[in-house]
Scaffold this motif. Structure first.
Motif, short mmCIF file in Angstrom:
data_model
loop_
_atom_site.label_atom_id
_atom_site.label_comp_id
_atom_site.label_asym_id
_atom_site.label_seq_id
_atom_site.Cartn_x
_atom_site.Cartn_y
_atom_site.Cartn_z
N ASP A 257 1.01 -1.54 0.04
CA ASP A 257 -0.10 -0.32 0.52
C ASP A 257 0.75 1.61 0.17
N GLY A 258 2.30 1.35 0.30
CA GLY A 258 3.04 2.46 0.64
C GLY A 258 2.93 2.83 -1.17
N LEU B 156 -1.54 2.07 -10.55
CA LEU B 156 -1.95 0.56 -10.23
C LEU B 156 -2.14 1.28 -8.54
N GLY B 157 -3.09 1.64 -8.09
CA GLY B 157 -3.66 2.31 -7.51
C GLY B 157 -3.51 3.12 -5.94
N ARG B 158 -1.47 3.03 -6.36
CA ARG B 158 -0.65 3.40 -5.16
C ARG B 158 -0.30 4.48 -5.80
N THR B 159 0.48 5.67 -4.60
CA THR B 159 1.01 7.37 -4.88
C THR B 159 2.25 6.85 -5.26
N ILE B 160 2.55 7.47 -6.57
CA ILE B 160 4.20 7.23 -6.73
C ILE B 160 4.71 8.36 -6.10
N GLN B 161 6.49 8.04 -5.94
CA GLN B 161 7.27 9.03 -5.07
C GLN B 161 8.46 8.90 -5.84
N ILE B 162 8.75 10.50 -5.93
CA ILE B 162 10.98 10.82 -6.31
C ILE B 162 11.53 10.03 -4.98
N LYS C 288 3.36 3.56 -17.51
CA LYS C 288 3.39 3.52 -19.14
C LYS C 288 3.16 2.11 -19.35
N ALA C 289 4.21 1.41 -18.74
CA ALA C 289 4.84 -0.22 -18.50
C ALA C 289 4.26 -0.72 -17.64
N VAL C 290 4.45 -0.23 -16.13
CA VAL C 290 4.30 -0.28 -15.31
C VAL C 290 2.03 -0.37 -14.78
N GLN C 291 1.50 0.21 -15.71
CA GLN C 291 0.15 0.35 -15.70
C GLN C 291 -0.40 -0.85 -16.43
N SER C 292 0.28 -0.98 -17.94
CA SER C 292 0.08 -1.97 -18.56
C SER C 292 -0.05 -3.47 -18.20
N ALA C 293 1.47 -3.82 -17.55
CA ALA C 293 1.56 -4.89 -16.94
C ALA C 293 1.60 -5.03 -15.98
#
Length: 402
Positions: free
Chosen positions: A26-27, A65-71, A316-321
């Motif tokens: 969930d992180g 994938l329903g999770r926030t993205i952090q840089i 985009k690749a993460v979302q697709s895979a």
């Protein structure tokens, strides 16, 4: 009372173990920008790469994938051991899924080795060495923006066609300089030219006088600078003081627009260079660059533009895979064409090389520049298939096993 305490402790431990994976899942999805924040490559990558990566995350609406993205960001200080330590910490302890940028070839080779072993993604948007898709290639490594082979193909061929027959190399003494020089020598040999001398200089050196005097005394048609960033800037400035350009042509093999901005057109005019990106190339590049400049007050380099594109393509690749698994996402990235403001119909080969068009530019004279950052004149577009080394010539070992 003791047995009760033990029972409670065991139950608590069991609950913690059961909930730990759920918490990790969930992180945030962490993307690591490993760059030079404080030294000779800071203007070409540095904080600008972090800004570009965050722009891509924001344009992706901040979630995958329903999770926030952090840089997350780190400064490798141009030291392979420092970069390797940060990379290991990120991957082993901090759940970082992909490492980007790394504008230092020695650090990038170390990071690629670690990510290969850990089966995590490394997208080299800042490193140059063509070894990343050659003998040091990786199934989870992607070389995104440019490389030493493509840079030498553009600039060295152009100078040879203009009549340059003899060359002298001033190369930075680590993997970047070695590979830039080696790739350029092959082009010079193929074009019928000759290298009549070469000298190596330490990274981040302030004094180029002895190196320039050797190059000057060689009477070579071209003095090729196989370095970058602050080293390239210092070499060009000091070459001007020695009057090198009066009798010999000075060529930079890895030049960024931030370098030209630091030098000023008076000092840089007439330089030929190869690049994967120029902010003023077309309407799409101008639109994105306007946003970047508004955030940083700096002109974007090809590393900054490449970092944005790499983050978008990765997401985009993460979302697709439907997964963050490194090898699976790497395969999805290779399967998808790359199309953005910087790249048209790009493709990622099995060895990890993104094949895209490259450009040959000449730096304008001061009187030719009409507005801020109007620095380059486009001389030629080099098709990707011509610009980059054929995959079968790279010696990527994992391809032989497939």
């Amino acid at each position: 009372m003791t047995s009760c305490g033990i029972s409670i402790g065991i139950v608590g431990l069991a609950l913690a173990l059961l909930t730990a994976p759920a918490i990790a899942q969930d992180g945030p999805v962490k993307l690591g920008v490993l760059t030079d924040m404080s030294s000779l490559y800071a203007d070409n990558g540095g904080q600008g790469s972090v800004v570009a990566a965050q722009m891509a995350v924001d344009d992706f609406n901040g979630q995958v994938l329903g999770r926030t993205i952090q840089i997350v960001a780190g400064d490798h200080q141009n030291k392979a051991d420092v970069g390797a330590t940060i990379a290991r910490r990120w991957l082993e302890n901090e759940n970082v899924e992909v490492i980007l940028d790394v504008p230092n070839s020695a650090v990038a080779l170390a990071v690629q080795g670690i990510t290969r072993d850990k089966k995590k993604l490394f997208i080299a948007t800042g490193a140059a060495t063509s070894r990343l898709t050659g003998d040091e290639c990786s199934p989870t490594g992607i070389h995104w923006t440019y490389d030493t082979y493509a840079l030498s193909q553009g600039t060295t061929k152009a100078m040879s066609r203009l009549g340059a027959n003899s060359w002298f190399f001033i190369s930075v003494d680590y993997s970047l300089g070695a590979q830039l020089e080696a790739d350029s020598r092959k082009v010079i040999d193929a074009m019928g030219g000759k290298v009549i001398g070469a000298v190596k200089h330490p990274i981040n050196t302030p004094d180029f006088s002895s190196f320039l005097l050797q190059a000057q005394s060689s009477k070579a048609d071209v003095i090729a600078l196989a370095d970058s960033g602050g080293d390239f800037i210092n070499a060009v400035k000091q070459a001007g003081e020695f009057g090198v350009a009066q009798r010999q042509k000075l060529v930079g093999l890895l030049v960024f627009i931030a370098d030209i901005h630091s030098l000023g057109l008076q000092s840089a005019q007439g330089l030929m260079l190869s690049s994967a990106f120029y902010w003023d190339l077309n309407e799409d590049t101008r639109a994105w660059s306007k946003r970047f400049i508004a955030k940083t007050q700096k002109v974007p380099t090809m590393i900054h533009a490449g970092t944005y594109g790499a983050v978008m393509h990765y997401l985009k690749a993460v979302q697709s895979a439907g997964t963050l698994d490194g090898p699976t996402v790497a395969a999805a990235m290779r399967a998808m064409p790359v199309n953005d403001f910087m790249t048209r119909n790009g493709r990622i080969r099995d060895d990890g090389r993104l094949v895209r068009d490259m450009y040959l530019f000449r730096v304008k004279a001061p009187e030719q520049s009409k507005y801020k950052f109007d620095y380059y004149e486009l001389l030629a577009t080099i098709p990707g298939e011509e610009a980059f080394r054929p995959m079968e010539q790279g010696g990527c070992p994992f391809l032989k096993k497939s």
